[in-house]
Write a protein that holds these residues in place. Structure first.
Motif, PDB file in Angstrom:
ATOM      1  N   ASP A 294     -28.259  -6.094  -6.445  1.00 40.91           N
ATOM      2  CA  ASP A 294     -28.712  -4.960  -5.649  1.00 40.91           C
ATOM      3  C   ASP A 294     -30.245  -5.011  -5.502  1.00 40.91           C
ATOM      4  O   ASP A 294     -30.757  -4.786  -4.420  1.00 40.91           O
ATOM      5  N   LYS A 295     -30.940  -5.257  -6.622  1.00 38.00           N
ATOM      6  CA  LYS A 295     -32.406  -5.358  -6.567  1.00 38.00           C
ATOM      7  C   LYS A 295     -32.818  -6.527  -5.695  1.00 38.00           C
ATOM      8  O   LYS A 295     -33.793  -6.439  -4.936  1.00 38.00           O
ATOM      9  N   ARG A 296     -32.086  -7.597  -5.774  1.00 36.76           N
ATOM     10  CA  ARG A 296     -32.398  -8.793  -4.985  1.00 36.76           C
ATOM     11  C   ARG A 296     -32.272  -8.498  -3.497  1.00 36.76           C
ATOM     12  O   ARG A 296     -33.131  -8.911  -2.694  1.00 36.76           O
ATOM     13  N   LYS A 297     -31.218  -7.779  -3.088  1.00 37.57           N
ATOM     14  CA  LYS A 297     -31.020  -7.440  -1.675  1.00 37.57           C
ATOM     15  C   LYS A 297     -32.159  -6.556  -1.159  1.00 37.57           C
ATOM     16  O   LYS A 297     -32.643  -6.741  -0.044  1.00 37.57           O
TER      17      LYS A 297
ATOM     18  N   ARG B  87     -35.210  -6.420  -2.373  1.00 32.76           N
ATOM     19  CA  ARG B  87     -36.419  -7.256  -2.324  1.00 32.76           C
ATOM     20  C   ARG B  87     -36.413  -8.132  -1.080  1.00 32.76           C
ATOM     21  O   ARG B  87     -37.420  -8.262  -0.382  1.00 32.76           O
ATOM     22  N   LEU B  88     -35.260  -8.748  -0.776  1.00 35.35           N
ATOM     23  CA  LEU B  88     -35.160  -9.598   0.418  1.00 35.35           C
ATOM     24  C   LEU B  88     -35.357  -8.782   1.695  1.00 35.35           C
ATOM     25  O   LEU B  88     -35.999  -9.239   2.650  1.00 35.35           O
ATOM     26  N   ALA B  89     -34.822  -7.566   1.726  1.00 35.88           N
ATOM     27  CA  ALA B  89     -34.979  -6.705   2.900  1.00 35.88           C
ATOM     28  C   ALA B  89     -36.448  -6.330   3.086  1.00 35.88           C
ATOM     29  O   ALA B  89     -36.972  -6.356   4.211  1.00 35.88           O
ATOM     30  N   ARG B  90     -37.127  -5.981   1.989  1.00 40.51           N
ATOM     31  CA  ARG B  90     -38.555  -5.665   2.075  1.00 40.51           C
ATOM     32  C   ARG B  90     -39.356  -6.877   2.532  1.00 40.51           C
ATOM     33  O   ARG B  90     -40.285  -6.763   3.316  1.00 40.51           O
TER      34      ARG B  90
ATOM     35  N   ARG C 243     -41.773  -9.674   9.264  1.00 41.14           N
ATOM     36  CA  ARG C 243     -41.688  -9.258  10.664  1.00 41.14           C
ATOM     37  C   ARG C 243     -42.976  -8.555  11.072  1.00 41.14           C
ATOM     38  O   ARG C 243     -43.544  -8.821  12.149  1.00 41.14           O
ATOM     39  N   LEU C 244     -43.461  -7.662  10.216  1.00 41.79           N
ATOM     40  CA  LEU C 244     -44.695  -6.943  10.499  1.00 41.79           C
ATOM     41  C   LEU C 244     -45.885  -7.898  10.564  1.00 41.79           C
ATOM     42  O   LEU C 244     -46.747  -7.792  11.447  1.00 41.79           O
TER      43      LEU C 244
END
Length: 96
Positions: free
Chosen positions: A1-4, A6-9, A15-16
């Motif tokens: 869950d933490k990994r997902k 982190r990857l999303a951030r 992208r930014l």
């Protein structure tokens, strides 16, 4: 869950970063265009040309000699090129 999370951030941050880089490159390209125009004006300027006080002019209806008018136009182009059109206000003859 933490990994997902982190990857999303990380994806959002990347992208930014790409968007900021694209905007920065676009603004640099715009400045390059402005500077190229200014450079071409400066290159086409006749440096050291004879001033209107030393040339013989033919009076026109306005009272300004033909070569003096051409000299004034030439100097206006030089002043415009030197301002480099970078958001500066035009310098009117009264302010000079």
């Amino acid at each position: 869950d933490k990994r997902k999370k982190r990857l999303a951030r990380n994806r959002a941050s990347a992208r930014l970063r790409r968007l900021k880089k694209k905007n920065l490159v676009d603004s640099y390209e715009g400045e390059v265009g402005i500077l190229e125009v200014a450079l071409s004006k400066l290159r086409s300027h006749r440096w050291g040309s004879v001033s209107s006080t030393r040339t013989r002019t033919t009076p026109t209806r306005s009272g300004v000699g033909a070569s003096a008018t051409a000299n004034i136009d030439n100097h206006e182009a030089l002043i415009e090129a030197l301002s480099m059109e970078r958001g500066q206000q035009p310098l009117t003859p009264e302010k000079r």
